[in-house]
Design a protein around this motif. Sequence first.
Motif, PDB file in Angstrom:
ATOM      1  N   TYR A 139       0.805  -1.218   0.000  1.00 13.16           N
ATOM      2  CA  TYR A 139       0.000   0.000   0.000  1.00 13.16           C
ATOM      3  C   TYR A 139       0.840   1.271   0.000  1.00 13.16           C
ATOM      4  O   TYR A 139       0.312   2.342  -0.204  1.00 13.16           O
ATOM      5  CB  TYR A 139      -0.938   0.024   1.207  1.00 13.16           C
ATOM      6  N   TYR A 140       2.114   1.155   0.306  1.00 14.71           N
ATOM      7  CA  TYR A 140       2.926   2.357   0.402  1.00 14.71           C
ATOM      8  C   TYR A 140       3.941   2.410  -0.721  1.00 14.71           C
ATOM      9  O   TYR A 140       4.436   1.392  -1.190  1.00 14.71           O
ATOM     10  CB  TYR A 140       3.660   2.399   1.748  1.00 14.71           C
ATOM     11  N   GLU A 141       4.241   3.611  -1.113  1.00 16.09           N
ATOM     12  CA  GLU A 141       5.307   3.858  -2.065  1.00 16.09           C
ATOM     13  C   GLU A 141       6.631   3.612  -1.340  1.00 16.09           C
ATOM     14  O   GLU A 141       6.756   3.942  -0.166  1.00 16.09           O
ATOM     15  CB  GLU A 141       5.191   5.315  -2.495  1.00 16.09           C
ATOM     16  N   MET A 142       7.589   3.021  -2.028  1.00 10.15           N
ATOM     17  CA  MET A 142       8.885   2.800  -1.384  1.00 10.15           C
ATOM     18  C   MET A 142       9.725   4.067  -1.539  1.00 10.15           C
ATOM     19  O   MET A 142       9.759   4.673  -2.605  1.00 10.15           O
ATOM     20  CB  MET A 142       9.625   1.633  -2.039  1.00 10.15           C
ATOM     21  N   ARG A 143      10.412   4.439  -0.461  1.00  6.47           N
ATOM     22  CA  ARG A 143      11.342   5.575  -0.558  1.00  6.47           C
ATOM     23  C   ARG A 143      12.531   5.139  -1.389  1.00  6.47           C
ATOM     24  O   ARG A 143      13.118   4.087  -1.147  1.00  6.47           O
ATOM     25  CB  ARG A 143      11.835   5.969   0.831  1.00  6.47           C
ATOM     26  N   PHE A 146      19.103   6.759  -0.953  1.00 11.71           N
ATOM     27  CA  PHE A 146      19.902   7.949  -1.239  1.00 11.71           C
ATOM     28  C   PHE A 146      20.717   7.752  -2.507  1.00 11.71           C
ATOM     29  O   PHE A 146      21.393   6.743  -2.675  1.00 11.71           O
ATOM     30  CB  PHE A 146      20.828   8.237  -0.053  1.00 11.71           C
ATOM     31  N   ILE A 151      20.129  13.546  -6.750  1.00 11.72           N
ATOM     32  CA  ILE A 151      20.395  14.890  -6.225  1.00 11.72           C
ATOM     33  C   ILE A 151      20.919  15.776  -7.354  1.00 11.72           C
ATOM     34  O   ILE A 151      20.491  16.908  -7.540  1.00 11.72           O
ATOM     35  CB  ILE A 151      21.445  14.810  -5.089  1.00 11.72           C
ATOM     36  N   MET A 156      18.175  22.078  -8.339  1.00 13.04           N
ATOM     37  CA  MET A 156      19.201  22.693  -7.495  1.00 13.04           C
ATOM     38  C   MET A 156      20.552  22.055  -7.733  1.00 13.04           C
ATOM     39  O   MET A 156      21.582  22.736  -7.776  1.00 13.04           O
ATOM     40  CB  MET A 156      18.806  22.555  -6.030  1.00 13.04           C
TER      41      MET A 156
ATOM     42  N   LEU B  24       1.414   7.116  -1.151  1.00 11.58           N
ATOM     43  CA  LEU B  24       1.786   7.586   0.162  1.00 11.58           C
ATOM     44  C   LEU B  24       3.024   6.816   0.587  1.00 11.58           C
ATOM     45  O   LEU B  24       3.154   5.637   0.313  1.00 11.58           O
ATOM     46  CB  LEU B  24       0.623   7.255   1.104  1.00 11.58           C
ATOM     47  N   TYR B  25       3.935   7.515   1.220  1.00 11.56           N
ATOM     48  CA  TYR B  25       5.046   6.814   1.838  1.00 11.56           C
ATOM     49  C   TYR B  25       4.618   6.397   3.235  1.00 11.56           C
ATOM     50  O   TYR B  25       3.755   7.040   3.849  1.00 11.56           O
ATOM     51  CB  TYR B  25       6.276   7.711   1.911  1.00 11.56           C
ATOM     52  N   ASP B  27       5.984   6.676   6.036  1.00 12.73           N
ATOM     53  CA  ASP B  27       6.189   7.628   7.128  1.00 12.73           C
ATOM     54  C   ASP B  27       5.252   8.816   7.030  1.00 12.73           C
ATOM     55  O   ASP B  27       5.263   9.689   7.875  1.00 12.73           O
ATOM     56  CB  ASP B  27       7.650   8.078   7.181  1.00 12.73           C
ATOM     57  N   GLN B  28       4.416   8.856   5.989  1.00 12.49           N
ATOM     58  CA  GLN B  28       3.475   9.962   5.868  1.00 12.49           C
ATOM     59  C   GLN B  28       2.127   9.628   6.495  1.00 12.49           C
ATOM     60  O   GLN B  28       1.217  10.440   6.475  1.00 12.49           O
ATOM     61  CB  GLN B  28       3.261  10.305   4.404  1.00 12.49           C
ATOM     62  N   VAL B  29       1.999   8.399   6.997  1.00 14.05           N
ATOM     63  CA  VAL B  29       0.733   7.995   7.605  1.00 14.05           C
ATOM     64  C   VAL B  29       0.462   8.876   8.814  1.00 14.05           C
ATOM     65  O   VAL B  29       1.341   9.088   9.643  1.00 14.05           O
ATOM     66  CB  VAL B  29       0.815   6.514   8.014  1.00 14.05           C
ATOM     67  N   LEU B 455      16.780  12.543   2.493  1.00 13.45           N
ATOM     68  CA  LEU B 455      17.951  11.936   1.842  1.00 13.45           C
ATOM     69  C   LEU B 455      18.230  10.552   2.403  1.00 13.45           C
ATOM     70  O   LEU B 455      19.211   9.914   2.041  1.00 13.45           O
ATOM     71  CB  LEU B 455      19.192  12.819   2.044  1.00 13.45           C
ATOM     72  N   LEU B 456      17.348  10.086   3.309  1.00 11.48           N
ATOM     73  CA  LEU B 456      17.479   8.776   3.943  1.00 11.48           C
ATOM     74  C   LEU B 456      18.812   8.663   4.697  1.00 11.48           C
ATOM     75  O   LEU B 456      19.460   7.636   4.690  1.00 11.48           O
ATOM     76  CB  LEU B 456      17.372   7.645   2.922  1.00 11.48           C
ATOM     77  N   ARG B 470       6.406  16.617  12.615  1.00 13.52           N
ATOM     78  CA  ARG B 470       5.395  16.724  11.575  1.00 13.52           C
ATOM     79  C   ARG B 470       3.995  16.712  12.177  1.00 13.52           C
ATOM     80  O   ARG B 470       3.112  17.430  11.746  1.00 13.52           O
ATOM     81  CB  ARG B 470       5.518  15.536  10.621  1.00 13.52           C
ATOM     82  N   ASP B 950       6.676  17.916   2.003  1.00 15.19           N
ATOM     83  CA  ASP B 950       8.011  17.343   1.870  1.00 15.19           C
ATOM     84  C   ASP B 950       9.023  18.339   1.334  1.00 15.19           C
ATOM     85  O   ASP B 950      10.208  18.064   1.327  1.00 15.19           O
ATOM     86  CB  ASP B 950       7.959  16.151   0.891  1.00 15.19           C
ATOM     87  N   PHE B 951       8.523  19.458   0.845  1.00 17.81           N
ATOM     88  CA  PHE B 951       9.445  20.370   0.190  1.00 17.81           C
ATOM     89  C   PHE B 951      10.528  20.803   1.166  1.00 17.81           C
ATOM     90  O   PHE B 951      10.275  21.250   2.275  1.00 17.81           O
ATOM     91  CB  PHE B 951       8.699  21.598  -0.325  1.00 17.81           C
ATOM     92  N   SER B 952      11.793  20.661   0.710  1.00 15.10           N
ATOM     93  CA  SER B 952      12.908  20.894   1.619  1.00 15.10           C
ATOM     94  C   SER B 952      13.380  22.333   1.483  1.00 15.10           C
ATOM     95  O   SER B 952      14.082  22.695   0.550  1.00 15.10           O
ATOM     96  CB  SER B 952      14.037  19.928   1.281  1.00 15.10           C
ATOM     97  N   LEU B 955      17.232  22.598   1.800  1.00 16.31           N
ATOM     98  CA  LEU B 955      18.033  22.352   0.607  1.00 16.31           C
ATOM     99  C   LEU B 955      18.079  23.618  -0.252  1.00 16.31           C
ATOM    100  O   LEU B 955      19.120  23.987  -0.785  1.00 16.31           O
ATOM    101  CB  LEU B 955      17.424  21.178  -0.167  1.00 16.31           C
ATOM    102  N   LEU B 956      16.915  24.275  -0.340  1.00 10.97           N
ATOM    103  CA  LEU B 956      16.844  25.512  -1.110  1.00 10.97           C
ATOM    104  C   LEU B 956      17.788  26.562  -0.523  1.00 10.97           C
ATOM    105  O   LEU B 956      18.553  27.217  -1.240  1.00 10.97           O
ATOM    106  CB  LEU B 956      15.404  26.022  -1.103  1.00 10.97           C
TER     107      LEU B 956
END
Lengths: 205, 984
Positions: A139-143, A146, A151, A156, B24-25, B27-29, B455-456, B470, B950-952, B955-956
């Motif tokens: 059900y979840y998207e995988m992160r 890195f 990047i 940027m 959804l990720y 960790d966003q639950v 960036l994990l 959050r 999530d916008f960082s 980083l900006l």
Amino acid sequence: MAPILRSTSLIALLVFQISLFFFVSTLPISSGSEDSYTITGRVRIPASTAIGHAAKFSNIKVVLNGGQNITFLRPDGYFTFHKVPAGTHLIEVYALGFFFSPVRVDVSARHHGKVQATLTETRRSLTELVLEPLRADQYYEMREPFNVMAILKSPMGLMVGFMVVVVFLMPKLMENIDPEEMKRTQEELRNQGVPSLSSLLPASR
Amino acid sequence: MAMAVRVYLLLFVFLSSAIVSFSLYEDQVGLMDWHQRYIGKVKHAVFHTQKTGRKRVIVSTEENVVASLDLRRGEIFWRHVLGTKDAIDGVDIALGKYVITLSSQGSMLRAWNLPDGQMVWETSLHSAQQSKSLLSVPINLKVDKDYPILVFGGGYLHAVSAVDGEVLWKKDFTAEGFEVQRVLQPPESSIIYVLGFLHSSEAVVYQIDSKTGEVVAQKSMVFPGGFSGEISSVSSDKVVVLDSTRSILVTIGFLDGDISFQKTRISELVEDSGNAEILSPLLSNMLAVKVNKRTIFVRVGGNGKLEVVDSLSDETAMSDSLPVADDQVAFASVHHEGSKIHLMVKLVDDLDNVLLRESIQMDQHRGRVHKVFINNYIKTDRSNGFRALIVMEDHSLLLLQQGAIVWSREEGLASVTDVTTAELPVEKDGVSVAKVEHTLVDWLKGHMLKLKGSLLLASPEDVVAIQEMRMKSSGRNKLTRDHNGFRKLFIALTRAGKLFALHTGDGRIVWSMLLTSPSNSEACARPSGISLYQWQVPHHHAMDENPSVLVVGRCGSDSSAPAVLSFVDVYTGKEISSSDIAHSVVQVMPLPFTDSTEQRLHLIADTDGHVHLYPKTSEALSIFQREFQNVYWYTVEGDDGIIRGHAMKSSCAGETADEYCFTTRELWTVVFPSESEKIISTLTRKPNEVVHTQAKVSTDQDVLYKYVSRNLLFVATVSPKGAGEIGSVTPEESALVVYLIDTITGRILHRLSHQGCQGPVHAVFSENWVVYHYFNLRAHKYEVTVVEIYDQSRAENKNVWKLILGKHNLTAPISSYSRPEMLTKSQSYFFSQSVKTIAVTSTAKGITSKQLLIGTMGDQILALDKRFVDPRRTLNPSQAEKEEGIIPLTDSLPIIPQSYITHSLKVEGLRGIVTAPSKLESTTHVFAYGVDLFYTRLAPSKTYDSLTDDFSYALLLITIVALVAAIYITWVLSEKKELSEKWR
């Protein structure tokens, strides 16, 4: 879309491998009085899968005919629908984390409640009423882990990259330029009163 | 210009080629969504408080839930929601490890493992007729002896082994019409006494061998008066019952199988006798009778003599009796006094001996106490302590212990009947509700953490910190309106007649209010909630007014029962006014007019065919009189298969009528042939839906005009044979027909028939399209069909010259009476799940593409892009069509697991989904209710108009700093270089 497909195929493979572990023959049994029969079947879920959903039988529902009857699984995975009339019925299994195909079940009045089952999604007929998930649901998207490239590819990252190029490669380029021509351009620019920093830019041409 | 168009097109293609699915990720639950688990109004409760193991209480509820609750905190250990037709009749604990439930009118017996709720066995019992059902689980179980569970239901008495659910024996009572009332299993005996009534005038006692089921002895005796109502068993050989006139108490003794009657007139016991009612609790040697709103306690003497020992005024709730130490039996009673409730635990033998007397302050919006269950425990000083589980009138469940409410559960929210949304108050200047932003350093730190997270690179502690940050962030729980409209209130009306305001941020209850009848009459003490309407939504010239909602309640289950209207202030939760209305409420119609204070005009139709205008002000009346000719409505008579259209006629005549009552005339009727079609579903568009554009440009630069009318009714009918369940009909016998009917003229605009299909039909109607879900018997699969309606009469308006010269009909008034030229397109797909309900997302301006929200039988909600149900899908779309975002046709709709908006949660017992727009065009609120509640925020086309959470920013910021630094360094370098050049 791509990560979804990848993960499902992987899980499907896993499911297939694990589900080979044992196989108990369960004939579709049905018994009962003249016009009502019993459908007995079994749900089998691979012992463990890559994802974190514990395949607990206590959370699984088996639904007959879109909600006419709802039953639960016994510890061994068996389920039973009682007092089902002869005819064509639909059995669905709802388990979090898994997708089951609905099953078309024909209960024959002529053959004393003989049960014929077909998976409606794959049109595969079952010799016995053992239901297995078609796929495990994630059900979840995988992160994404890195990744330096990700990047760098971001806007940027591109900006920073461009700066690096300007800072380190530009002096190298300047060295190759004929000093006379350079002097002329610089003089030209100085006459125009442009800041000296931007004098680097035309040099890159 | 052309270039710009092309760039725009390319961009559009780029955006639309990626199929946007909700995802959804993990960790966003919990960032945008919340989920609340409920069980419903408790019917039975059994405590399990042995010394070892966790203390728990097993409950069964009116929502067909069996659950195990933690007695300390009130949390759910496990729970199962049975099918809708599988109502629970009894629950008990057997062998100290199994929870036994009897359901489906005594024909289904299940055992659940006590610790984890796994079903252990299930037995279907024979039942031949409708009868009351009874579950008797032997109490003093010894491990070595297997006493059977006795179940009566459907005319059969079954003995079932508690170990494996095997039916040991069964006794058929169907022939005699014998109704079992009590089953007694004396300990240390193999004889079971079964007492019951035959045709409610003859008492019969069977003595049955518990091992074999053989009838050892049978005695019967006719009571000429006849019995009625509840039975109360006072001891192991005596029961008390009322006679059919409800004025005589009959004590039935059946000592050793002999039956004896003893009659006592209630008038001999109390002076003001009326119709008596025996309260059901099991008390030993005692009986509670309710006469004239008083509860009297009657002791049953050894010789069957009755005497009144106590009486309580006011309504009192009582528990069953509970054995406490030294062979004594206690019971609890709860009664109200002002804003307090008094809990008393007394010994049955000695009513003056009060073991416990506690007074607890109770919120008056919980109503009266409905049920009490008590349980005792041994305190450290070896005395008895008591805890009481009480069920209140608003269905809430509370545990009382040591004079305090230990925990409470708002179980009313498990039976939500209607939901609407409301705005929060605007934040006043100078009054900052909560200070959100802290110092810059903290802010930077937070964003550094977030950056690490994205960036994990974050360590587990960091992840926890991020999650915590959050949850608290952005003031999402403030009680004021925000810029994006993310903070809102969902107003939910429950069946118990209680109104709850839930905050979208975290789902907490902001306020709650119990609906009461203003006259407080006997007939209508507690109206049940029916529906909710937006009464006043101030936005222009009435900004100082608080918004309010209209709550419609009814005094009985019958539709002709008198109704109660209540107007509730949304900000404060206080009732502004309420009124008993003399007429009944069949239909409530919000009109598209508001008065000067932004109160919306409503018409309420009653059973006599009259309509009543609300609010009852002269201003509203004058507005209504102006629009008198333009008010139409329709009624659907599902049983007769008739749809009628009505218009206003004149004011009501007669002495009871006031000037706000109007009579109506019938305009048209659509009669479906009853032998071939039966109405199973009707649906209209949501009245407040916003349509952004009426034109739809197709690939070949063609324009199609959507037929957007508020007066379209979708009707689905099936053959009468196909109205039953799947499996009860063959494909040849059943056909499904859908209609689109104009509700002003009664004209059938479109008819589509599906041979070999049947219901149930679940449909959703939005803009110019209908999507409906039904069962295809031929393929034996569910199908989803989409119908889109286009207006052909405007199709000619393509020529630019015509537009310039004004030779178009775009400004011509649209009337239902003009004959529309319609073009409908439809397409069908297979769908692989049963569906409970379908909804569609709604956004503020209607620009964002839509998603269907499909509530499946598995109690999950699937978000399906509308582009999957588009009749223009073809097998091989051309390049131009692909650019427009048309998906190649497949025979079934995809179920992408990531697009379940409920992710790994279930909304148990799902009944409805409500969507509401936020101020941000991309985002919509979704609220799903059933036994559970679930809320989330959706962006069907991603949040294109705002940065995501999530916008960082870090980083900006880092990039900007790096750029500035680089600029400075290069500048210094170039200066130096220049200098050295000069020196050369």
